[in-house]
Write a protein that holds these residues in place. Structure first.
Motif, PDB file in Angstrom:
ATOM      1  N   CYS A 126       0.838  -1.203   0.000  1.00  9.49           N
ATOM      2  CA  CYS A 126       0.000   0.000   0.000  1.00  9.49           C
ATOM      3  C   CYS A 126       0.871   1.250   0.000  1.00  9.49           C
ATOM      4  O   CYS A 126       1.351   1.679   1.066  1.00  9.49           O
ATOM      5  N   GLU A 129      -1.802   6.736  -3.092  1.00 12.29           N
ATOM      6  CA  GLU A 129      -2.926   7.346  -2.378  1.00 12.29           C
ATOM      7  C   GLU A 129      -3.846   8.095  -3.333  1.00 12.29           C
ATOM      8  O   GLU A 129      -3.428   8.481  -4.442  1.00 12.29           O
ATOM      9  N   PRO A 130      -5.085   8.330  -2.906  1.00 18.30           N
ATOM     10  CA  PRO A 130      -6.049   9.004  -3.786  1.00 18.30           C
ATOM     11  C   PRO A 130      -5.575  10.368  -4.272  1.00 18.30           C
ATOM     12  O   PRO A 130      -5.894  10.782  -5.388  1.00 18.30           O
ATOM     13  N   SER A 155      -5.433   6.885   3.771  1.00 16.83           N
ATOM     14  CA  SER A 155      -6.049   5.985   2.790  1.00 16.83           C
ATOM     15  C   SER A 155      -5.062   5.673   1.671  1.00 16.83           C
ATOM     16  O   SER A 155      -4.128   6.435   1.408  1.00 16.83           O
ATOM     17  N   LYS A 156      -5.297   4.542   1.022  1.00 15.17           N
ATOM     18  CA  LYS A 156      -4.506   4.096  -0.126  1.00 15.17           C
ATOM     19  C   LYS A 156      -5.478   3.672  -1.226  1.00 15.17           C
ATOM     20  O   LYS A 156      -6.617   3.285  -0.948  1.00 15.17           O
ATOM     21  N   THR A 157      -5.014   3.713  -2.470  1.00 15.67           N
ATOM     22  CA  THR A 157      -5.901   3.315  -3.561  1.00 15.67           C
ATOM     23  C   THR A 157      -5.131   2.614  -4.668  1.00 15.67           C
ATOM     24  O   THR A 157      -3.894   2.658  -4.705  1.00 15.67           O
ATOM     25  N   SER A 197     -11.881  -1.706   3.390  1.00 17.78           N
ATOM     26  CA  SER A 197     -11.533  -1.642   1.965  1.00 17.78           C
ATOM     27  C   SER A 197     -12.774  -1.717   1.096  1.00 17.78           C
ATOM     28  O   SER A 197     -13.804  -2.262   1.501  1.00 17.78           O
ATOM     29  N   LEU A 200     -12.551  -1.742  -6.349  1.00 14.78           N
ATOM     30  CA  LEU A 200     -12.703  -0.786  -7.444  1.00 14.78           C
ATOM     31  C   LEU A 200     -13.077  -1.507  -8.732  1.00 14.78           C
ATOM     32  O   LEU A 200     -12.655  -2.640  -8.969  1.00 14.78           O
ATOM     33  N   GLU A 212      -9.507   0.209  -2.655  1.00  7.89           N
ATOM     34  CA  GLU A 212      -9.199   1.446  -1.948  1.00  7.89           C
ATOM     35  C   GLU A 212      -9.310   1.124  -0.465  1.00  7.89           C
ATOM     36  O   GLU A 212     -10.310   0.560  -0.015  1.00  7.89           O
TER      37      GLU A 212
END
Length: 388
Positions: A126, A129-130, A155-157, A197, A200, A212
């Protein structure tokens, strides 16, 4: 196959792997592409066969083999034509597990690396990030020390294995005021309170669970810090060479698959009284693509050998990803065109291959970012050095 890079043992491994994939994986690919969920049993089968342990120490159940066994694994995964399944496997084995192996202490390796090798635990990495994308230094996720714990928020994406993995290797800022010199790496169990989570919906890589992930007051023991505090950025940069080379190898392998399939199709499809492989315009297009693929592949093998010897190949691995993924996109486009209307049909493999291929110039650093890295090395004489 080039004897310069591959021994007889390598080729026996390739044949065994091909048989395994044909028997254990291919029959399930269509289901996994439809559902976006890879059945858990296949991870254990990969572990039982030793495929997750190829590059890892025998002490933790690995095989400690040279990098060309990894090259073979990557190439053959591409040739079953599911970029999503391939990504799930290599993101676990070479993104998450690389950090566990390189930065984890003895306890972490015993608790996470060993079961990762056997297929009992699945990991994800991870970093993105967004609001960050390729700007790793601009990440906003924080890890604040609180007694014997760190508290993680952020957050991570775009995280491969981001939904169904058992643990997460997470980059977070422990000293935000230091910018990229204030990033650290942690391992976090999936079931830790505050971790959530969302899957997506993607254009391609449909079989993989890209997620995400949110961290809301996640408390983890300070022992879950991997490596030294505030050294995370250099760890990430160091491992990017392997990730980018992996994506370059993936690209040349799927290009090879596309051309081989197209040649077979052309030999069977007739128009105006002769098969398509007799039309000069199409023959010359194939010749051009095959030449580009061969150059890409030979370069990637050379870089792999240097990386296997311990050389720091940040420039060459970046070039590998930049050019190999560009060639792969062009090959997918041209090969689909050669199938005409059939190429556009989901019953034929090139529609999926073209969608899956499109992620190549985006994931693991966009082509635009890679060009700037190369420009800094070539023009500005910037030197990237290993973490110390």
């Amino acid at each position: 196959m080039s004897k310069m890079y591959f021994t007889e043992e390598h080729e026996l491994f390739r044949k065994s792997l091909q048989d395994f994939l044909k028997k254990e994986v291919v029959p399930h690919i269509e289901k996994w592409e439809e559902t976006g969920t890879i059945d858990r049993f296949i991870w254990k089968k990969f572990g039982d066969m030793g495929y997750f342990g190829i590059a890892y120490p025998e002490e933790f159940g690995g095989l400690d083999l040279d990098l060309f066994y990894t090259v073979i694994l990557l190439e053959e995964l591409q040739k079953i034509n599911s970029g999503g399944f391939a990504a799930a496997i290599w993101a676990h084995a070479y993104l998450a597990m690389t950090h566990i192996n390189k930065e984890g202490d003895q306890r972490i390796k015993e608790e996470y690396l060993s079961p990762s090798i056997t297929g009992d635990k699945i990991g994800c990495l991870c970093v993105t990030e967004p609001f960050g994308g390729s700007d790793v230094a601009g990440m906003r996720t924080t890890a604040v020390k609180d007694g014997d714990h760190y508290v993680i928020n952020g957050s991570k994406t775009f995280i491969t294995n981001g939904v169904y993995s058992d643990y997460l290797v997470v980059a977070a800022k422990t000293s935000p005021e230091l910018g990229n010199k204030g990033i650290s790496i942690f391992v976090i169990d999936r079931d830790t309170p505050g971790v959530s989570s969302v899957k997506l919906d993607k254009l391609g890589w449909r079989a993989s669970d890209t997620g995400e992930i949110a961290f809301d007051g996640v408390r983890i023991p300070k022992e879950n810090l991997m490596g030294e505090e505030n050294k995370g950025f250099s760890y990430i940069m160091q491992h990017f060479s392997l990730e980018r080379l992996i994506m370059g190898i993936n690209a040349h392998a799927r290009s090879e698959y596309a051309v081989e399939y197209t040649i077979q199709y052309m030999s069977e499809r007739e128009a105006f009284g002769k098969t398509l492989d007799k039309f000069q315009a199409l023959r010359h297009s194939i010749a051009e693509m095959a030449s580009e693929i061969e150059m890409s592949k030979e370069f990637n093998y050379s870089v792999a050998r240097r990386l296997d010897k311990g050389e720091y190949v940040v420039k060459e691995a970046t070039m590998s990803k930049l050019l190999s993924t560009k060639i792969a996109d062009e090959v997918a486009y041209k090969c689909l065109q050669m199938l005409g209307g059939y190429g556009y049909m989901e019953d034929y493999p090139l529609a999926r291959l073209m969608r899956d291929s499109r992620l190549g110039p985006i994931g693991g650093g966009t082509s635009e970012i890679l060009k700037e890295i190369i420009a800094k090395i070539i023009i500005d004489k910037k030197e990237y050095k290993p973490a110390t």
